[in-house]
Design a protein around this motif. Structure first.
Motif, PDB file in Angstrom:
ATOM      1  N   PHE A  42      17.598 -25.587 145.828  1.00 40.26           N
ATOM      2  CA  PHE A  42      18.387 -26.695 146.368  1.00 40.26           C
ATOM      3  C   PHE A  42      17.557 -27.425 147.410  1.00 40.26           C
ATOM      4  CE2 PHE A  42      19.174 -23.276 149.293  1.00 40.26           C
ATOM      5  CZ  PHE A  42      19.282 -23.874 150.531  1.00 40.26           C
ATOM      6  N   VAL A  43      17.879 -28.703 147.631  1.00 37.46           N
ATOM      7  CA  VAL A  43      17.129 -29.514 148.589  1.00 37.46           C
ATOM      8  C   VAL A  43      17.396 -28.989 149.993  1.00 37.46           C
ATOM      9  CG1 VAL A  43      16.843 -31.798 149.621  1.00 37.46           C
ATOM     10  CG2 VAL A  43      17.127 -31.579 147.144  1.00 37.46           C
ATOM     11  N   MET A  63      17.325 -34.697 141.913  1.00 33.77           N
ATOM     12  CA  MET A  63      16.131 -33.928 142.279  1.00 33.77           C
ATOM     13  C   MET A  63      16.347 -32.444 142.012  1.00 33.77           C
ATOM     14  SD  MET A  63      15.135 -35.709 145.866  1.00 33.77           S
ATOM     15  CE  MET A  63      14.527 -37.377 145.976  1.00 33.77           C
ATOM     16  N   GLU A  64      17.514 -31.942 142.417  1.00 33.70           N
ATOM     17  CA  GLU A  64      17.806 -30.520 142.201  1.00 33.70           C
ATOM     18  C   GLU A  64      17.826 -30.190 140.714  1.00 33.70           C
ATOM     19  OE1 GLU A  64      20.408 -29.538 146.215  1.00 33.70           O
ATOM     20  OE2 GLU A  64      21.490 -29.960 144.349  1.00 33.70           O
ATOM     21  N   ILE A  65      18.458 -31.044 139.919  1.00 35.39           N
ATOM     22  CA  ILE A  65      18.522 -30.788 138.474  1.00 35.39           C
ATOM     23  C   ILE A  65      17.123 -30.791 137.870  1.00 35.39           C
ATOM     24  CG2 ILE A  65      19.279 -31.757 136.260  1.00 35.39           C
ATOM     25  CD1 ILE A  65      21.855 -32.659 137.785  1.00 35.39           C
ATOM     26  N   GLU A  66      16.320 -31.796 138.209  1.00 34.88           N
ATOM     27  CA  GLU A  66      14.957 -31.888 137.660  1.00 34.88           C
ATOM     28  C   GLU A  66      14.134 -30.635 137.978  1.00 34.88           C
ATOM     29  OE1 GLU A  66      13.074 -34.246 135.879  1.00 34.88           O
ATOM     30  OE2 GLU A  66      15.023 -35.133 135.401  1.00 34.88           O
ATOM     31  N   LEU A  67      14.160 -30.195 139.236  1.00 37.55           N
ATOM     32  CA  LEU A  67      13.348 -29.035 139.600  1.00 37.55           C
ATOM     33  C   LEU A  67      13.881 -27.769 138.951  1.00 37.55           C
ATOM     34  CD1 LEU A  67      10.859 -28.125 141.225  1.00 37.55           C
ATOM     35  CD2 LEU A  67      12.444 -27.417 142.999  1.00 37.55           C
ATOM     36  N   ASN A  68      15.193 -27.609 138.920  1.00 35.26           N
ATOM     37  CA  ASN A  68      15.757 -26.406 138.316  1.00 35.26           C
ATOM     38  C   ASN A  68      15.509 -26.344 136.814  1.00 35.26           C
ATOM     39  OD1 ASN A  68      17.141 -24.577 140.344  1.00 35.26           O
ATOM     40  ND2 ASN A  68      17.881 -26.587 140.976  1.00 35.26           N
ATOM     41  N   VAL A  69      15.492 -27.490 136.137  1.00 39.96           N
ATOM     42  CA  VAL A  69      15.115 -27.511 134.721  1.00 39.96           C
ATOM     43  C   VAL A  69      13.654 -27.079 134.589  1.00 39.96           C
ATOM     44  CG1 VAL A  69      14.648 -29.035 132.749  1.00 39.96           C
ATOM     45  CG2 VAL A  69      16.842 -29.180 133.965  1.00 39.96           C
ATOM     46  N   TYR A  77      21.805 -22.714 138.629  1.00 38.57           N
ATOM     47  CA  TYR A  77      22.223 -23.905 139.369  1.00 38.57           C
ATOM     48  C   TYR A  77      23.572 -24.402 138.856  1.00 38.57           C
ATOM     49  CZ  TYR A  77      22.183 -28.704 141.140  1.00 38.57           C
ATOM     50  OH  TYR A  77      22.515 -29.883 141.763  1.00 38.57           O
ATOM     51  N   ARG A  78      23.734 -24.457 137.554  1.00 41.46           N
ATOM     52  CA  ARG A  78      25.004 -24.938 136.982  1.00 41.46           C
ATOM     53  C   ARG A  78      26.157 -24.021 137.350  1.00 41.46           C
ATOM     54  NH1 ARG A  78      22.296 -26.941 131.579  1.00 41.46           N
ATOM     55  NH2 ARG A  78      22.080 -29.131 132.143  1.00 41.46           N
ATOM     56  N   ARG A  79      25.921 -22.727 137.335  1.00 39.37           N
ATOM     57  CA  ARG A  79      26.989 -21.797 137.737  1.00 39.37           C
ATOM     58  C   ARG A  79      27.379 -22.049 139.183  1.00 39.37           C
ATOM     59  NH1 ARG A  79      24.017 -18.182 134.631  1.00 39.37           N
ATOM     60  NH2 ARG A  79      22.982 -17.325 136.463  1.00 39.37           N
TER      61      ARG A  79
END
Length: 84
Positions: A42-43, A63-69, A77-79
């Motif tokens: 997370f940021v 940004m969080e989604i991109e890095l976690n992918v 992250y989705r959970r």
């Protein structure tokens, strides 16, 4: 998600104490520092530069989604985020 421009993760590097630094194309002069907790990133903060646009809450989520992918931690992250 709205019709905002998708940003691209340009680069990332590991930092001390489990943090990670990432650079995104739309904010190329504003490094983003992430922390990892509960298996996802997370940021933590953005070293914002006046040469870049203002970072919105939606930008932070992207940004969080991109890095976690990229780091293959998107399921954790989705959970955590409990997507609607």
């Amino acid at each position: 998600m709205s019709g905002g421009m998708n940003m691209k993760l340009i680069s990332y590097s590991y930092q001390k104490r489990g943090k990670m630094k990432a650079i995104y194309d739309r904010f190329s002069e504003s490094p983003v520092i992430f922390c990892k907790i509960n298996g996802y990133y997370f940021v933590y903060y953005v070293r914002w530069s006046e040469n870049d646009p203002i970072v919105t809450t939606q930008d932070l989520v992207e940004m969080e989604i991109e890095l976690n992918v990229e780091m293959d931690t998107i399921e954790a992250y989705r959970r955590r985020k409990r997507y609607k």
